[in-house]
Design a protein around this motif. Structure first.
Motif, PDB file in Angstrom:
ATOM      1  N   ASP A  32       0.816  -1.202   0.000  1.00 42.78           N
ATOM      2  CA  ASP A  32       0.000   0.000   0.000  1.00 42.78           C
ATOM      3  C   ASP A  32       0.854   1.259   0.000  1.00 42.78           C
ATOM      4  OD1 ASP A  32      -2.189  -1.605   0.018  1.00 42.78           O
ATOM      5  OD2 ASP A  32      -2.555  -1.409   2.167  1.00 42.78           O
ATOM      6  N   VAL A  33       2.103   1.157   0.379  1.00 41.01           N
ATOM      7  CA  VAL A  33       2.976   2.323   0.411  1.00 41.01           C
ATOM      8  C   VAL A  33       3.943   2.321  -0.771  1.00 41.01           C
ATOM      9  CG1 VAL A  33       2.833   2.745   2.880  1.00 41.01           C
ATOM     10  CG2 VAL A  33       4.521   1.165   2.010  1.00 41.01           C
ATOM     11  N   ALA A  34       3.562   1.649  -1.837  1.00 44.00           N
ATOM     12  CA  ALA A  34       4.441   1.609  -3.006  1.00 44.00           C
ATOM     13  C   ALA A  34       4.676   3.001  -3.572  1.00 44.00           C
ATOM     14  CB  ALA A  34       3.849   0.699  -4.083  1.00 44.00           C
ATOM     15  N   VAL A 135       5.302   7.380   7.533  1.00 44.94           N
ATOM     16  CA  VAL A 135       4.234   6.831   6.689  1.00 44.94           C
ATOM     17  C   VAL A 135       4.467   5.334   6.463  1.00 44.94           C
ATOM     18  CG1 VAL A 135       3.282   6.860   4.346  1.00 44.94           C
ATOM     19  CG2 VAL A 135       3.645   8.995   5.561  1.00 44.94           C
ATOM     20  N   CYS A 136       5.707   4.981   6.132  1.00 40.92           N
ATOM     21  CA  CYS A 136       6.033   3.557   5.921  1.00 40.92           C
ATOM     22  C   CYS A 136       5.845   2.756   7.205  1.00 40.92           C
ATOM     23  CB  CYS A 136       7.468   3.404   5.423  1.00 40.92           C
ATOM     24  SG  CYS A 136       7.750   4.035   3.772  1.00 40.92           S
ATOM     25  N   ALA A 137       6.323   3.278   8.317  1.00 38.07           N
ATOM     26  CA  ALA A 137       6.222   2.559   9.590  1.00 38.07           C
ATOM     27  C   ALA A 137       4.765   2.403  10.016  1.00 38.07           C
ATOM     28  CB  ALA A 137       7.007   3.298  10.668  1.00 38.07           C
ATOM     29  N   GLN A 138       3.953   3.429   9.793  1.00 42.17           N
ATOM     30  CA  GLN A 138       2.533   3.347  10.134  1.00 42.17           C
ATOM     31  C   GLN A 138       1.848   2.280   9.303  1.00 42.17           C
ATOM     32  OE1 GLN A 138      -0.133   4.780   7.992  1.00 42.17           O
ATOM     33  NE2 GLN A 138      -1.713   4.234   9.436  1.00 42.17           N
ATOM     34  N   GLN A 139       2.209   2.179   8.035  1.00 42.82           N
ATOM     35  CA  GLN A 139       1.618   1.167   7.164  1.00 42.82           C
ATOM     36  C   GLN A 139       2.028  -0.243   7.607  1.00 42.82           C
ATOM     37  OE1 GLN A 139      -0.637   1.687   4.798  1.00 42.82           O
ATOM     38  NE2 GLN A 139      -0.805  -0.514   4.569  1.00 42.82           N
ATOM     39  N   VAL A 140       3.267  -0.397   7.997  1.00 45.92           N
ATOM     40  CA  VAL A 140       3.744  -1.703   8.477  1.00 45.92           C
ATOM     41  C   VAL A 140       2.982  -2.105   9.729  1.00 45.92           C
ATOM     42  CG1 VAL A 140       5.715  -2.887   9.502  1.00 45.92           C
ATOM     43  CG2 VAL A 140       6.032  -1.523   7.448  1.00 45.92           C
ATOM     44  N   MET A 141       2.803  -1.180  10.656  1.00 44.29           N
ATOM     45  CA  MET A 141       2.091  -1.483  11.887  1.00 44.29           C
ATOM     46  C   MET A 141       0.629  -1.824  11.608  1.00 44.29           C
ATOM     47  SD  MET A 141       3.788   1.320  14.427  1.00 44.29           S
ATOM     48  CE  MET A 141       2.664   0.995  15.739  1.00 44.29           C
ATOM     49  N   ARG A 142       0.017  -1.126  10.653  1.00 40.50           N
ATOM     50  CA  ARG A 142      -1.372  -1.416  10.310  1.00 40.50           C
ATOM     51  C   ARG A 142      -1.500  -2.792   9.669  1.00 40.50           C
ATOM     52  NH1 ARG A 142      -4.338   2.846   6.731  1.00 40.50           N
ATOM     53  NH2 ARG A 142      -2.872   2.009   5.219  1.00 40.50           N
TER      54      ARG A 142
END
Length: 147
Positions: A32-34, A135-142
């Motif tokens: 999703d963060v591509a 942003v990347c870290a938030q996506q990983v946690m989600r």
């Protein structure tokens, strides 16, 4: 004799269809963060060339220039890793956050009497890298909490 012809098409009748779809969704789930990979790569490249852009070399800031070159290349390599192996590399998003925070404070630690241009350059680049890392870290946690 068994029909071993190589038919191409859908896997509608394949016995492992549901398992293959679940695995495919798991593999692509973290992508999703591509859209962040490109800006991270560009931020790393800019960080690497920024001493020459803001003319920090001409003001005797060779230590800060070497620092930004190495850190910028490391950020660009992280972005390449995010694009090539996202499932393994997005765990390093927090490292990118730390690099962004370090970039903000590094002119006073690494440089000797940094110019205003060098200070503002590092603050802006560090802020961009920090936000992209968050942003990347938030996506990983989600993604990890939804499993």
């Amino acid at each position: 004799m068994a029909d071993v012809s190589s038919r191409r098409g859908d896997f509608a009748g394949h016995p492992d269809e549901s398992e293959m779809q679940a695995r495919y969704s798991r593999v692509l789930g973290g992508r999703d963060v591509a859209l962040v990979d490109g800006p991270v790569f560009l931020a790393g490249l800019y960080c690497a060339i920024s001493p020459w852009v803001v003319d920090a070399i001409g003001t005797g800031q060779s230590d800060l220039a070497a620092h930004n070159l190495v850190l910028g290349l490391a950020i660009a390599l992280l972005a390449l890793g995010f694009a090539l192996a996202p499932a393994r590399m997005y765990g390093l998003s927090w490292a990118m956050c730390a690099m962004g925070a370090w970039l903000i404070f590094s002119p006073w630690v690494v440089g000797t009497d940094p110019t205003a241009a060098a200070i503002w350059n590092n603050i802006l680049v560090g802020g961009v890298v920090l936000v992209l890392g968050l942003v990347c870290a938030q996506q990983v946690m989600r993604n990890r909490s939804s499993r």
